[in-house]
Write a protein that holds these residues in place. Structure first.
Motif, short mmCIF file in Angstrom:
data_model
loop_
_atom_site.label_atom_id
_atom_site.label_comp_id
_atom_site.label_asym_id
_atom_site.label_seq_id
_atom_site.Cartn_x
_atom_site.Cartn_y
_atom_site.Cartn_z
N HIS A 157 0.38 -10.08 -10.33
CA HIS A 157 0.93 -9.39 -11.50
C HIS A 157 2.11 -8.47 -11.17
N GLY A 158 2.44 -8.35 -9.88
CA GLY A 158 3.61 -7.58 -9.47
C GLY A 158 3.31 -6.14 -9.14
N ALA A 159 3.98 -5.63 -8.12
CA ALA A 159 3.79 -4.25 -7.68
C ALA A 159 4.20 -3.25 -8.76
N GLU A 160 5.10 -3.67 -9.63
CA GLU A 160 5.56 -2.80 -10.72
C GLU A 160 5.03 -3.28 -12.08
N LEU A 161 3.92 -4.03 -12.07
CA LEU A 161 3.29 -4.56 -13.27
C LEU A 161 4.16 -5.58 -14.00
N GLN A 197 -4.48 2.65 -9.50
CA GLN A 197 -3.26 2.12 -8.90
C GLN A 197 -3.54 1.56 -7.50
N GLU A 198 -4.38 2.24 -6.74
CA GLU A 198 -4.73 1.74 -5.41
C GLU A 198 -5.48 0.42 -5.49
N VAL A 199 -6.44 0.34 -6.40
CA VAL A 199 -7.21 -0.90 -6.57
C VAL A 199 -6.29 -2.02 -7.07
N PRO A 216 3.02 -9.99 -17.16
CA PRO A 216 3.21 -8.59 -16.82
C PRO A 216 2.16 -7.74 -17.53
N HIS A 217 1.86 -6.61 -16.93
CA HIS A 217 0.96 -5.63 -17.57
C HIS A 217 1.72 -4.42 -18.06
N ASP A 218 3.04 -4.41 -17.89
CA ASP A 218 3.84 -3.31 -18.41
C ASP A 218 4.10 -3.55 -19.90
N ALA A 252 0.83 -1.21 0.00
CA ALA A 252 0.00 0.00 0.00
C ALA A 252 0.86 1.25 0.00
N GLY A 253 1.96 1.23 0.76
CA GLY A 253 2.87 2.38 0.79
C GLY A 253 3.53 2.60 -0.55
N ILE A 254 3.98 1.51 -1.18
CA ILE A 254 4.60 1.61 -2.51
C ILE A 254 3.58 2.13 -3.52
#
Length: 158
Positions: A59-63, A48-50, A82-84, A7-9
């Motif tokens: 899917h990873g904190a960094e997509l 981004q929060e959702v 990945p979604h990036d 959540a912080g990231i």
């Protein structure tokens, strides 16, 4: 503890997206739409929060997706992609991405088994749309343009 860290990231990254968007000179851009509707900084931040709360664990904190996402797991299923820009999410039209998220991959590819749950009843349509806006906001212009064309050829995505 892990959820708090995520959540912080996510909060820091969302703030970065909002600041970058504001510095670019506008609240909306016609080049970034989801299902035919313009996307603004608030939608991206919400998405981004959702995403952090519901999607990042797979899917990873960094997509970035799961490791070896192109190789089947022992159970025969594919890891979360990945979604990036390194993934293939941008190869799909908005309507298809929305349907996969809401109803599961089986709604688009009948009989396909996946570890990804359907989010109907968990996320609202607005939350799903916001997540897609967040994901799309991370893509370079080339991937956005390709995906916009795929969406237009799919009937506009709306």
């Amino acid at each position: 503890m892990k959820r708090l860290l995520l959540a912080g990231i996510a909060g820091a990254a969302a703030l970065g997206v909002v600041v970058a968007w504001a510095e670019s000179g506008g609240d909306e851009t016609p080049s970034l739409t989801v299902l035919g509707e313009p996307v603004d900084a608030a939608m991206i931040a919400s998405g981004q929060e959702v995403y952090a709360a519901n999607c990042a664990s797979c899917h990873g904190a960094e997509l970035e997706g799961q490791p070896d996402w192109r190789r089947r797991l022992d159970n025969g299923r594919m890891p979360a992609p990945p979604h990036d820009a390194s993934g293939h999410t941008w190869h799909h039209a908005d309507r298809q991405l929305f349907t996969i998220t809401k109803h599961g991959i089986g709604a688009v590819v009948p009989g396909y088994e996946s570890d990804m749950p359907a989010f109907e009843g968990i996320l609202s349509d607005a939350e799903i749309t916001a997540v897609l806006a967040y994901i799309k906001s991370s893509w370079p212009e080339r991937e956005r343009a390709f995906q916009a064309e795929v969406t237009a050829n799919d009937g506009g995505g709306g």
